[in-house]
Enzyme design. Structure first.
Site, short mmCIF file in Angstrom:
data_model
loop_
_atom_site.label_atom_id
_atom_site.label_comp_id
_atom_site.label_asym_id
_atom_site.label_seq_id
_atom_site.Cartn_x
_atom_site.Cartn_y
_atom_site.Cartn_z
NE ARG A 97 -4.00 -1.61 -0.02
CZ ARG A 97 -5.24 -1.89 0.63
NH1 ARG A 97 -5.54 -1.01 1.46
NH2 ARG A 97 -5.88 -3.14 0.37
CG ASP A 117 -8.72 -3.54 -4.54
OD1 ASP A 117 -8.24 -3.00 -3.74
OD2 ASP A 117 -9.50 -4.61 -4.20
CE1 TYR A 142 -12.49 -8.14 1.11
CE2 TYR A 142 -10.69 -9.23 0.52
CZ TYR A 142 -11.30 -8.45 1.12
OH TYR A 142 -10.50 -7.58 2.02
NE ARG A 169 -8.75 6.57 -4.85
CZ ARG A 169 -10.12 6.80 -5.04
NH1 ARG A 169 -10.66 7.16 -6.15
NH2 ARG A 169 -10.88 6.19 -4.15
NE ARG A 215 -7.73 5.19 2.10
CZ ARG A 215 -8.54 4.65 2.85
NH1 ARG A 215 -9.58 5.20 3.34
NH2 ARG A 215 -8.47 3.22 3.40
C1 LIG Z 1 -1.68 -4.14 -3.75
C2 LIG Z 1 -3.27 -3.22 -3.53
C3 LIG Z 1 -4.32 -3.69 -2.87
N1 LIG Z 1 -5.32 -2.51 -3.22
C4 LIG Z 1 -4.56 -1.59 -3.49
C5 LIG Z 1 -3.23 -1.81 -3.80
C6 LIG Z 1 -2.46 -0.96 -4.59
C7 LIG Z 1 -0.96 -1.23 -4.73
C8 LIG Z 1 -0.12 -0.84 -3.47
O1 LIG Z 1 0.00 -1.61 -2.47
O2 LIG Z 1 0.34 0.55 -3.34
C9 LIG Z 1 -5.19 -0.25 -3.70
C10 LIG Z 1 -6.23 0.07 -2.83
N2 LIG Z 1 -7.20 -0.65 -2.44
C11 LIG Z 1 -8.20 0.20 -1.48
C12 LIG Z 1 -7.69 1.48 -1.30
C13 LIG Z 1 -8.05 2.59 -0.40
C14 LIG Z 1 -9.14 3.24 -0.97
C15 LIG Z 1 -9.03 4.36 -1.75
O3 LIG Z 1 -7.99 4.84 -2.17
O4 LIG Z 1 -9.96 5.03 -1.97
C16 LIG Z 1 -6.31 1.33 -1.79
C17 LIG Z 1 -5.16 2.37 -1.95
C18 LIG Z 1 -9.37 -0.09 -1.16
C19 LIG Z 1 -9.51 -1.51 -0.50
N3 LIG Z 1 -9.39 -2.67 -1.04
C20 LIG Z 1 -9.26 -3.79 -0.17
C21 LIG Z 1 -9.71 -3.20 1.02
C22 LIG Z 1 -9.84 -4.20 2.40
C23 LIG Z 1 -11.11 -4.17 2.94
C24 LIG Z 1 -11.43 -5.49 3.99
O5 LIG Z 1 -11.31 -6.38 3.99
O6 LIG Z 1 -11.75 -4.67 4.93
C25 LIG Z 1 -9.76 -1.75 0.87
C26 LIG Z 1 -9.98 -0.74 2.03
C27 LIG Z 1 -9.20 -5.23 -0.68
C28 LIG Z 1 -7.78 -5.52 -0.81
N4 LIG Z 1 -7.02 -4.67 -1.92
C29 LIG Z 1 -5.57 -5.47 -1.72
C30 LIG Z 1 -5.76 -6.32 -0.89
C31 LIG Z 1 -4.40 -7.46 -0.47
C32 LIG Z 1 -3.56 -6.62 0.20
C33 LIG Z 1 -4.07 -6.65 1.89
O7 LIG Z 1 -4.30 -7.53 2.37
O8 LIG Z 1 -4.35 -5.60 2.18
C34 LIG Z 1 -7.02 -6.42 -0.24
C35 LIG Z 1 -7.33 -7.38 0.86
C36 LIG Z 1 -4.65 -5.17 -2.71
#
Ligand SMILES: Cc1c2[nH]c(c1CCC(=O)O)Cc1[nH]c(c(CCC(=O)O)c1C)Cc1[nH]c(c(CCC(=O)O)c1C)Cc1[nH]c(c(CCC(=O)O)c1C)C2
Length: 366
Positions: free
Chosen positions: A37, A86, A164, A50, A41
């Protein structure tokens, strides 16, 4: 080497290959570092870019994904970039509706409820058609990176995506998805197999587009016990690595693969023998015991507690030094044990990166 998305690609084009060398267990001057990540944010420029845009619309814009991938690299000397996207783009490609709800996270308005619902999924996914926007983002980002650091592609692992698709969003117990494992084991395997097939094609497409390493996120390994992990996660993780590698070998390509099974410490020995070059670790594992248990068979990645970034910089530096001493500097990629949180101070992220580079150079001189 010829890469379809990019034309001729030489390793010499890569100005910093420490990450790829460490994946292969080769010596490097410093320990490479990146953060899960890292595009996120916690960066004001990310929030600004964003603002007012739908999350998955952003994921569908190659130019936006490229910009967000590059943002953290303008601030910090990370040794690798990870494409902004994602894991939930795969359920979308299989025909499910997924929305990102502010303050709640990803939400499926119509999650899978019973085995009959599997009939609603696309049986055969054309990844070029459904996920071509990710491939375009990767190719564009490779060009813009201009060999500065390698670009990592990624996917969610089958069990995590299944969780999911059934839960309909994040969950603490994952009881709806685990209900399937105990009540509908056959349908569970059917779904996991469908996901595996799409994931393999998706990862191969990412490599063709220019990804230089691949990470598989099994973020929900922790809610499985060792027995369920053996049955519903590990075989598919192995299948993915074996199939991707077999295909790549045919075209003479060698792309390191990383498996990150969060909270899956019970599976560490097995994960180190699953055809992945690198095993990613969360912070609940002690570095020295992780080395012992994986017996030098793989490189390791991780695993500072993300919350350690709330500490003062001097403390971060001490924690990093201990971590490096525990893992050793060879066959090691520094990272956090999970993603950065939105309220983290970018300055402390910079302190983390600098501490890895400085301490590892010193340790290498000893
Ligand atoms: C690798 C990656 C992911 N998401 C994002 C990236 C971008 C690249 C990076 O790491 O910088 C952007 C990425 N994805 C998201 C965000 C935040 C939202 C936004 O920017 O508006 C960002 C930067 C949104 C997101 N997407 C997801 C969640 C988790 C929700 C939950 O289970 O409670 C969330 C909050 C699902 C998700 N998405 C991802 C995972 C695997 C990694 C981990 O375990 O965290 C998972 C579980 C993978």
């Amino acid at each position: 080497k010829y890469c379809p998305g990019l034309g001729l690609v030489h390793k010499a084009f890569l100005k910093n290959d420490t990450f790829l060398c460490a994946c292969h267990g080769q010596e490097t001057n410093h320990v490479p570092v990146w953060c899960m990540r890292q595009a996120g944010r916690y960066l004001p420029e990310f929030r600004e870019f964003r603002a007012g845009k739908d999350f998955f619309e952003t994921c569908r814009s190659p130019a936006a994904c490229c910009e967000l991938t590059l943002q953290p690299l303008r601030r910090f000397p990370f040794d690798a970039a990870i494409i902004f996207s994602d894991i939930l783009v795969i359920p979308q490609a299989m025909g499910m509706d997924v929305q990102m709800v502010a303050g709640k996270g990803p939400t499926f308005p119509e999650p899978l409820k019973e085995p009959e619902d599997l009939l609603l999924l696309q049986p055969k996914v054309d990844v070029n058609k459904e996920l071509g926007y990710v491939f375009k983002a990767i190719t564009l980002t490779r060009h813009k990176l201009d060999g500065k650091v390698p670009l990592i592609g990624f996917t969610g692992a089958p069990w995590t995506l299944m969780a999911y698709m059934i839960e309909g969003g994040g969950s603490t117990t994952h009881s709806k998805a685990k209900r399937w494992l105990y009540r509908h084991p056959e349908a569970s395997h059917k779904l996991l197999k469908m996901l595996t097939d799409v994931i393999v094609e998706y990862l191969l497409g990412q490599v063709a587009a220019g990804a230089q390493a691949l990470q598989v996120f099994e973020s929900h390994a922790g809610c499985l016990g060792p027995v369920e992990f053996q049955e519903f996660s590990l075989p598919y993780l192995r299948d993915i690595a074996r199939k991707v590698k077999d295909q790549l070998k045919e075209s003479g390509q060698d792309v390191p693969m990383i498996v990150f099974a969060k909270d899956g410490h019970y599976g560490l020995e097995d994960l180190s023998q699953s055809h992945y070059e690198v095993v990613g670790l969360d912070w609940t594992i002690d570095p020295r015991s992780a080395r012992e248990r994986t017996g030098g068979k793989v490189s390791l990645q991780g695993n500072m507690d993300p919350c350690a970034l709330y500490a003062p910089k001097e403390r971060i530096s001490e924690i990093v030094k201990k971590m490096l001493e525990g893992f050793g500097t060879r066959g090691y990629i520094a990272n956090l044990g999970h993603g950065l949180y939105p309220d983290m101070d970018p300055e402390n992220v910079g302190a983390f990166v600098e501490a890895v580079h400085t301490h590892s150079r010193h340790l290498n001189l000893k």
